[in-house]
Design an enzyme around this catalytic site. Structure first.
Site, short mmCIF file in Angstrom:
data_model
loop_
_atom_site.label_atom_id
_atom_site.label_comp_id
_atom_site.label_asym_id
_atom_site.label_seq_id
_atom_site.Cartn_x
_atom_site.Cartn_y
_atom_site.Cartn_z
N HIS A 34 0.83 -1.13 -0.01
CA HIS A 34 -0.14 -0.05 0.05
C HIS A 34 0.76 1.19 -0.07
CE1 HIS A 34 1.08 0.18 4.29
NE2 HIS A 34 0.46 -1.12 4.61
N HIS A 37 3.93 1.55 2.49
CA HIS A 37 5.31 0.80 1.87
C HIS A 37 5.96 1.61 0.59
CE1 HIS A 37 2.74 -3.04 2.85
NE2 HIS A 37 3.65 -3.14 3.66
N SER A 185 -2.39 -0.40 6.32
CA SER A 185 -1.98 -1.32 7.01
C SER A 185 -2.48 -2.62 5.81
CB SER A 185 -2.44 -1.88 8.23
OG SER A 185 -2.13 -3.25 8.54
N ARG A 187 -3.39 -5.45 7.03
CA ARG A 187 -4.45 -6.02 7.55
C ARG A 187 -5.72 -5.31 7.39
NH1 ARG A 187 -0.15 -7.97 11.20
NH2 ARG A 187 -0.13 -10.30 10.99
P1 AMP Z 1 4.54 -5.21 6.59
O1 AMP Z 1 4.47 -5.52 5.22
O2 AMP Z 1 3.17 -4.88 7.22
O3 AMP Z 1 5.58 -6.26 7.34
O4 AMP Z 1 5.35 -3.60 6.44
C1 AMP Z 1 6.73 -3.67 5.90
C2 AMP Z 1 7.16 -2.32 6.32
O5 AMP Z 1 6.28 -1.22 6.15
C3 AMP Z 1 7.33 -2.32 7.97
O6 AMP Z 1 8.67 -1.51 8.15
C4 AMP Z 1 6.19 -1.32 8.29
O7 AMP Z 1 6.58 -0.65 9.60
C5 AMP Z 1 6.18 -0.42 7.30
N1 AMP Z 1 4.80 0.02 6.98
C6 AMP Z 1 3.41 -0.88 7.06
N2 AMP Z 1 2.54 0.25 7.20
C7 AMP Z 1 3.00 1.46 7.28
C8 AMP Z 1 2.44 2.83 7.48
N3 AMP Z 1 1.06 2.80 7.42
N4 AMP Z 1 3.22 3.79 7.48
C9 AMP Z 1 4.46 3.75 7.44
N5 AMP Z 1 5.14 2.35 7.38
C10 AMP Z 1 4.45 1.51 7.29
#
Ligand code: AMP
Length: 282
Positions: A34, A37, A185, A187
């Site tokens: 999203h 990322h 997110s 999720r």
């Molecule tokens: P994930 O795919 O959820 O494991 O996230 C991958 C990376 O993206 C991690 O470092 C998360 O902290 C970051 N991340 C996910 N959502 C956000 C957001 N809304 N704002 C900033 N960073 C994010």
């Protein structure tokens, strides 16, 4: 954009780039990308010559009964989004490539892994620290970018890099939000329309807490009670925790002297959402 799936090809690529003096940035993700990322990816492009994004849904950071198998995945869509960002490498290893048979070595950041999400997800940060160490060893980046949305994760990684003398710069990136304040997110895809509307109470309750500090209230008990009250107005919200703690050690505090981390985890149906804000006393 190259897609690399094996550890040996990733090693070769990284070896060549380093030999030629190019700086490598890594953005580790679990995919289903999203704007949050993508914002990390754009940040990475400013920090290095070469950008690697990893997509790996890491089984060792999910507990029994958690959403590992149901975690949203859409590799083709992710690939298209990353092509558009013009990154250099999409690293997409299989679980077997990351965890060969018989793997029994883990990385644990002991105390930082215990409170907040660690208290409700035992073993989660051990899985994160182990997978991130492996990604660092495989990609060998000069800098890695992590979102502040997963604040505890960012602190665990910073500590791990320091404690294990890893020669990698860790950059934190601010939380990216939807227009109504909900932190982006993967999720969020689990939310029904009603839950999606309700989920705005996370960021709203953080704002309430921050506003109280701005008016001069420094007692953790008082701030936590307005946050709890705001969340309690939302019948679809099942609060897992709301904490006010030291932003470095993550230990609970009673009074805000300089700054504090206000962090929460709330369930809506099958979605478990987290959010946080660092409160600064002026
Ligand atoms: P994930 O795919 O959820 O494991 O996230 C991958 C990376 O993206 C991690 O470092 C998360 O902290 C970051 N991340 C996910 N959502 C956000 C957001 N809304 N704002 C900033 N960073 C994010």
């Amino acid at each position: 954009m190259q897609i690399i799936e094996t550890v040996s090809s990733m090693h070769e690529w990284s070896e060549r780039e380093r030999r030629e003096g190019r700086r490598i940035a890594l953005v580790p993700t679990m995919g289903f990308l999203h704007e949050g990322h993508l914002s990390l990816v754009r940040d990475a492009k400013k920090r290095a010559h070469q950008v690697v994004v990893s997509i790996f849904v890491n089984p060792t950071q999910f507990g029994p009964g958690e959403d590992f198998s149901g975690y949203p995945r859409d590799f083709e869509r992710d690939r298209g989004l990353l092509e558009k960002e013009q990154i250099d490498v999409l690293f997409h290893p299989a679980v077997e490539a990351m965890y060969p048979d018989g793997a029994e070595t883990y990385v644990e950041v002991e105390n930082l892994s215990l409170p907040l999400c660690g208290a409700v997800r035992p073993g989660h940060f051990r899985g994160v620290a182990t997978a991130v160490t492996k990604l660092f060893n495989i990609v060998r980046p000069h800098v890695a970018i992590f979102g502040e949305k997963d604040y505890q994760q960012l602190q665990v990684i910073r500590k791990m890099v320091r404690d294990l003398s890893m020669d990698i710069e860790i950059a934190g990136h601010p939380i990216v939000r939807e227009s109504d304040g909900l932190a982006m997110s993967s999720r969020n895809a689990y939310l029904t329309a009603d839950e999606r509307r309700a989920a705005v109470c996370l960021s709203r309750s953080l704002c309430r807490g921050e506003r109280l500090l701005r008016r001069g209230e420094t007692s953790a008990e008082a701030i936590l009670s307005v946050v709890d009250a705001e969340l309690a107005k939302e019948p679809l919200a099942n609060v897992e925790y709301v904490k006010l703690c030291d932003p470095e050690t993550l230990i609970d505090i009673k009074t805000i002297h300089h700054s504090a981390l206000l962090a929460l985890a709330v369930r809506f149906g099958k979605a478990r959402l987290i959010d946080n804000r660092v409160l600064i006393r002026h």
